[in-house]
Scaffold this active site. Structure first.
Site, mmCIF file in Angstrom:
data_model
loop_
_atom_site.group_PDB
_atom_site.id
_atom_site.type_symbol
_atom_site.label_atom_id
_atom_site.label_comp_id
_atom_site.label_asym_id
_atom_site.label_seq_id
_atom_site.Cartn_x
_atom_site.Cartn_y
_atom_site.Cartn_z
ATOM 1 N N CYS A 125 0.822 -1.213 0.000
ATOM 2 C CA CYS A 125 0.000 0.000 0.000
ATOM 3 C C CYS A 125 0.856 1.263 0.000
ATOM 4 O O CYS A 125 0.623 2.187 -0.790
ATOM 5 C CB CYS A 125 -0.956 -0.005 1.194
ATOM 6 N N HIS A 167 -2.501 5.821 6.101
ATOM 7 C CA HIS A 167 -1.125 6.305 6.172
ATOM 8 C C HIS A 167 -1.092 7.746 5.665
ATOM 9 O O HIS A 167 -1.969 8.169 4.901
ATOM 10 C CB HIS A 167 -0.196 5.491 5.270
#
Length: 340
Positions: A139, A219
């Site tokens: 990711c 994130h």
């Protein structure tokens, strides 16, 4: 129709399975589970064929979950296997896929040498065409590559320095942390993310640092990108807003945090609150000569899902990367431009 099997039905596997069901040129053979948990029950309710290991057959029977067959039966029926098993397990399954003559995708938790090529759709789709084994990068690496390959279209990138604020766990992961600490990940430099970017952009000068923060939502990356020739802020915003799978969060929208980004995803009615797009904070974009600064958020549970779909087409011999991306985006409602 490309017949696809998904080995592993957790955070990534269930999302990839749903994405496959939405594709006009793919059919889902089934998914595999090793334990009869709530995800297995949900798959059954959705009418998805469920396959299990021979060792867990009895456990599923006792739980009242009907299975279609064992794992090998599923693999046999497929043209392509998407391995979404836990980190390191995929490499063990590679021998099974190979012995059965199947093409396979692996996730970013596997080492790069598990596959013929590491993959990011906007960067190197062509390299994956007709390959037998492809690794879809993680990711965070997907977020980095999607950003860098986009900026590279404005001016060739000379070097990258980045800081990654990693979420501590996915929302469902109750046994992970930290819950009251910031943890260097690792304290040594560079973090593994730079090395992973180099599996795709092999000659790029990139250094990354990372820290784990007590949040589960997304994130956040903070980048300082040096380009070979001066650009303007308008140049950067233009290429970001016109690139698929990237959205800008404007200051006018009052979206200034990962919590608000996820809330927008809820309001949009996104399945599982997923945001397949990278979300750039527009106000963070700044240019000083040859340096471009920006901050953006990465939804760790879903950003790699469209990448998996495109990689399925690539290993199946579909050579038109742009067309694949368009098909995937249209089927999944993936946008470009502004978040709001």
């Amino acid at each position: 129709m490309i017949k696809v099997a998904v080995n592993g039905y957790g955070t990534i596997g269930k999302r990839v399975a749903s994405a496959i069901l939405a594709q006009p040129d793919m059919t889902l053979v089934g998914v595999s589970k090793t334990s009869p948990n709530y995800e297995a029950y949900q798959a059954q309710k959705m009418g998805i064929n469920l396959y299990v290991t021979k060792e867990s057959l009895k456990e599923f029977e006792e739980a009242g979950i009907k299975v279609k067959g064992v794992l090998e039966d599923m693999i046999k029926e497929a043209d392509v296997v998407v391995d979404a098993t836990p980190n390191g397990v995929g490499a063990q399954y590679k021998q099974v896929y190979s012995s059965m003559g199947k093409r396979a995708l692996f996730q970013g938790g596997e080492k790069a040498n598990v596959a013929d090529v590491s993959f990011s759709a906007l960067c190197n789709y062509d390299e994956a065409v007709d390959k037998r084994y492809v690794r879809v990068v993680s990711c965070n690496t997907t977020g980095l590559l999607r950003t860098l390959c986009t900026l590279n279209r404005v001016s060739k990138i000379a070097k990258v320095r980045g800081t990654i604020v990693r979420r501590a766990a996915d929302p469902k992961e109750v046994k992970k942390g930290p819950i009251n600490s910031l943890v260097p990940d690792p304290a040594s430099i560079p973090s593994h993310h730079a090395k992973d970017v180099n599996t795709v952009l092999k000659d790029l000068d990139i250094v990354t640092m990372a820290v784990v923060a007590p949040t589960t939502l997304m994130h956040v990356h903070l980048l300082d990108v040096t380009v070979s020739s001066p650009v303007t802020k308008e140049d950067v915003l233009s290429v970001l807003s016109s690139t698929p799978r990237i959205l800008l969060a404007s200051g006018k929208s009052k979206v200034s945090s990962t919590a608000e980004i996820v809330e927008v995803a809820r309001d949009m009615g996104r399945p599982r609150n997923d945001l397949y797009e990278l979300v750039v904070f527009e106000d963070s974009v700044s240019v000083r000569g040859n340096e471009v600064f920006l901050m953006y958020a990465v939804h760790q549970e879903s950003i790699v899902v469209p990448e998996n779909v495109d990689a399925i087409r690539a290993v199946s011999g579909f050579a038109d990367g742009r067309k694949s991306i368009e098909m995937t985006n249209a089927s999944m409602g993936i946008g470009k431009g502004y978040l709001v």
